[in-house]
Scaffold this active site. Structure first.
Site, PDB file in Angstrom:
ATOM      1  N   SER A 140       3.350  -5.229  -2.168  1.00  0.00           N
ATOM      2  CA  SER A 140       3.021  -6.791  -1.883  1.00  0.00           C
ATOM      3  C   SER A 140       1.631  -6.215  -1.579  1.00  0.00           C
ATOM      4  O   SER A 140       0.655  -6.838  -0.461  1.00  0.00           O
ATOM      5  CB  SER A 140       3.630  -6.594  -0.283  1.00  0.00           C
ATOM      6  OG  SER A 140       3.956  -5.534   0.472  1.00  0.00           O
ATOM      7  N   HIS A 141       0.815  -5.171  -2.078  1.00  0.00           N
ATOM      8  CA  HIS A 141      -0.127  -4.569  -1.832  1.00  0.00           C
ATOM      9  C   HIS A 141      -1.075  -3.845  -2.545  1.00  0.00           C
ATOM     10  O   HIS A 141      -2.201  -3.170  -2.684  1.00  0.00           O
ATOM     11  CB  HIS A 141      -0.621  -3.599  -0.094  1.00  0.00           C
ATOM     12  CG  HIS A 141      -0.678  -4.649   1.181  1.00  0.00           C
ATOM     13  ND1 HIS A 141       1.016  -4.582   1.318  1.00  0.00           N
ATOM     14  CD2 HIS A 141      -0.888  -5.395   1.566  1.00  0.00           C
ATOM     15  CE1 HIS A 141       1.160  -5.711   2.613  1.00  0.00           C
ATOM     16  NE2 HIS A 141      -0.422  -6.117   3.188  1.00  0.00           N
TER      17      HIS A 141
ATOM     18  N   GLU B 110       5.804  -9.892   1.863  1.00  0.00           N
ATOM     19  CA  GLU B 110       7.223  -9.673   1.486  1.00  0.00           C
ATOM     20  C   GLU B 110       7.405 -11.522   1.985  1.00  0.00           C
ATOM     21  O   GLU B 110       7.869 -11.680   0.698  1.00  0.00           O
ATOM     22  CB  GLU B 110       7.528  -9.011   2.354  1.00  0.00           C
ATOM     23  CG  GLU B 110       7.372  -7.361   2.045  1.00  0.00           C
ATOM     24  CD  GLU B 110       8.122  -6.892   1.417  1.00  0.00           C
ATOM     25  OE1 GLU B 110       8.871  -7.107   0.672  1.00  0.00           O
ATOM     26  OE2 GLU B 110       7.284  -5.976   0.858  1.00  0.00           O
TER      27      GLU B 110
ATOM     28  N   PRO C 121      10.803   8.934   5.761  1.00  0.00           N
ATOM     29  CA  PRO C 121       9.286   7.368   5.570  1.00  0.00           C
ATOM     30  C   PRO C 121       8.561   8.263   4.642  1.00  0.00           C
ATOM     31  O   PRO C 121       8.438   9.386   4.236  1.00  0.00           O
ATOM     32  CB  PRO C 121       9.067   7.422   6.995  1.00  0.00           C
ATOM     33  CG  PRO C 121       9.328   8.398   7.841  1.00  0.00           C
ATOM     34  CD  PRO C 121      10.521   9.400   7.353  1.00  0.00           C
TER      35      PRO C 121
ATOM     36  N   ARG D 289      10.313   7.541  -0.376  1.00  0.00           N
ATOM     37  CA  ARG D 289      10.416   6.481  -1.720  1.00  0.00           C
ATOM     38  C   ARG D 289       8.884   6.507  -2.525  1.00  0.00           C
ATOM     39  O   ARG D 289       8.943   6.300  -3.357  1.00  0.00           O
ATOM     40  CB  ARG D 289      10.399   5.301  -0.809  1.00  0.00           C
ATOM     41  CG  ARG D 289      11.037   3.867  -2.251  1.00  0.00           C
ATOM     42  CD  ARG D 289      10.532   2.341  -1.293  1.00  0.00           C
ATOM     43  NE  ARG D 289       9.388   2.237  -0.242  1.00  0.00           N
ATOM     44  CZ  ARG D 289       7.900   1.878  -1.232  1.00  0.00           C
ATOM     45  NH1 ARG D 289       8.780   1.502  -2.265  1.00  0.00           N
ATOM     46  NH2 ARG D 289       7.402   1.518  -0.451  1.00  0.00           N
TER      47      ARG D 289
END
Ligand code: NDP
Ligand code: PYC
Length: 343
Positions: free
Chosen positions: A47-48, A188, A308, A311
């Site tokens: 998304s970025h 998103e 976090p 991924r």
């Protein structure tokens, strides 16, 4: 024809660079944005990444952004540096503020970087991850446009207002989280619209104030904070830190003065860096990083957990050799942007 086009990271960087230069963006601004976009694709932050390039271009064509801006650094206090983006894009302003922020955090124990007058259209982890690579703990806050209803309300007021945090690790890349204070990033929802997919429940309400899973209705209505009033309180905090505290706009003010060209909002940003070695009395070092590792180990000891940023780091191992894919429709749009010089 396949719905996806494969690209190497070099292709991503080269394409972004050609498009921005074709639209008159300065070499320095172009380099900083191309690095940001490429790093987002490298880390599978769709998304970025390239998805944002048409928006960067729109804001240049409309004249909203000064694409030749040279950011200016000012010393506001021993522990506070300001970078004035001079109405350009934020990646170059961020890049210029980083080294002085690290230096001040080490000398003062804690320091802040206030970025003002910059157009932010990126993920927030690039603000903090390099600081943790320098051994610092770091936070970042940025506001955006009015997209999100306050808890109990139905009209957009807050931005999607992400918060990022990074913690240094020995023998590992930093622990980083980077999350919108809304149930989802705006990007998103736009990607769900593009791909013809319904939204998960709980992301948004329509203009009638009723819950919706239709992306178009959601974009016309209001996004919801994550976790109800708790996410809304964090979003309010981001407005105060990235808006009032640094002397720049709230999200609703950014919306009011925007020309609606589809490009990034202009506003402020706050980044705070802390040197862990300066937070305990000399001679009483507590092995802060080792203690943190013990905590992370306990988290990972439980099935179904991950840290976090893992991924992203997995993607970072893969994409330099395997490359990335983008939708054919986006690839076509980007090709047109090189050829015509117009969005
Ligand atoms: P996500 O909800 O996808 O992820 C938020 C964080 O949670 C990430 O650090 C992610 O790590 C971590 N995470 C996700 N799943 C797990 C799990 N199972 N266990 C542990 N950690 C997990 O992000 P958002 O949709 O909230 O935001 C997406 C991006 O949009 C962000 O980069 C944000 O900065 C950007 N954004 C930018 C705005 C702007 O104004 N510039 C406004 C709003 C959002 P990982 O990355 O490894 O998955
Ligand atoms: O995805 O919410 C978002 C966003 C806002 C500004 C840049 N990204």
């Amino acid at each position: 024809m396949s719905d996806l086009v494969s690209m190497s990271l070099e292709d991503v960087h080269g394409l972004t660079t050609r498009i921005l230069l074709a639209h008159g963006v300065s070499q320095e601004q172009t380099r900083a944005i191309a690095n940001t976009v490429t790093n987002a694709e490298r880390d599978d932050c769709k998304s970025h990444g390239l998805f944002r390039v048409p928006g960067y271009v729109k804001s240049v064509v409309s004249g909203k952004v000064d694409c030749s801006a040279v950011p200016e650094i000012r010393d506001l206090a021993p522990g506070v540096i300001q970078v004035d983006g001079k109405h350009g894009f934020s990646p170059l302003a961020l890049e210029m503020g980083r080294a002085p922020l690290v230096e001040r955090a080490r000398s003062q124990g804690i320091a802040a970087l206030a970025i003002i007058n910059a157009h932010h259209f990126a993920a927030l982890w690039p603000e903090v991850e390099p600081l943790a690579e320098e051994g610092l703990a770091a936070f970042a806050f940025v506001d955006s446009f009015s997209y999100v209803a306050p808890a109990g309300g139905t009209k957009p007021l807050y931005g999607t207002n992400p918060i990022a945090f990074a913690w240094p690790r020995e023998n590992h890349p930093p622990l980083v989280f980077d999350q919108a204070t809304s149930a989802s990033a705006r990007g998103e929802i736009q990607i769900h619209l593009r791909d013809g997919k319904p939204l998960p429940q709980g992301w948004a309400i329509g203009p009638d104030g009723q819950p919706t899973t239709d992306p178009e209705t959601a974009l016309a209505g209001a996004q919801l904070p994550f976790g109800g009033y708790k996410g809304a309180a964090l979003s309010l905090m981001v407005e105060l830190l990235a808006g009032a505290l640094v002397g720049d706009v709230f999200s609703f003010e950014a919306t009011a003065r925007d020309n609606q060209d589809g490009g990034p909002p202009e506003g402020g940003e706050l980044i705070i860096a802390i040197d862990p070695s300066r937070c305990v009395a000399s001679g009483k070092q507590t092995g802060q990083l080792a203690r943190a590792e013990a905590l992370f180990a306990q988290v990972l000891d439980q099935d179904g957990t991950r840290l976090p940023s893992d991924r992203r780091y997995q993607a970072r191992l893969r994409t330099p050799t395997e490359g990335i894919t983008i939708p054919t429709s986006l690839h076509e749009t980007l090709q047109q942007l090189i050829g015509t010089g117009h969005p």
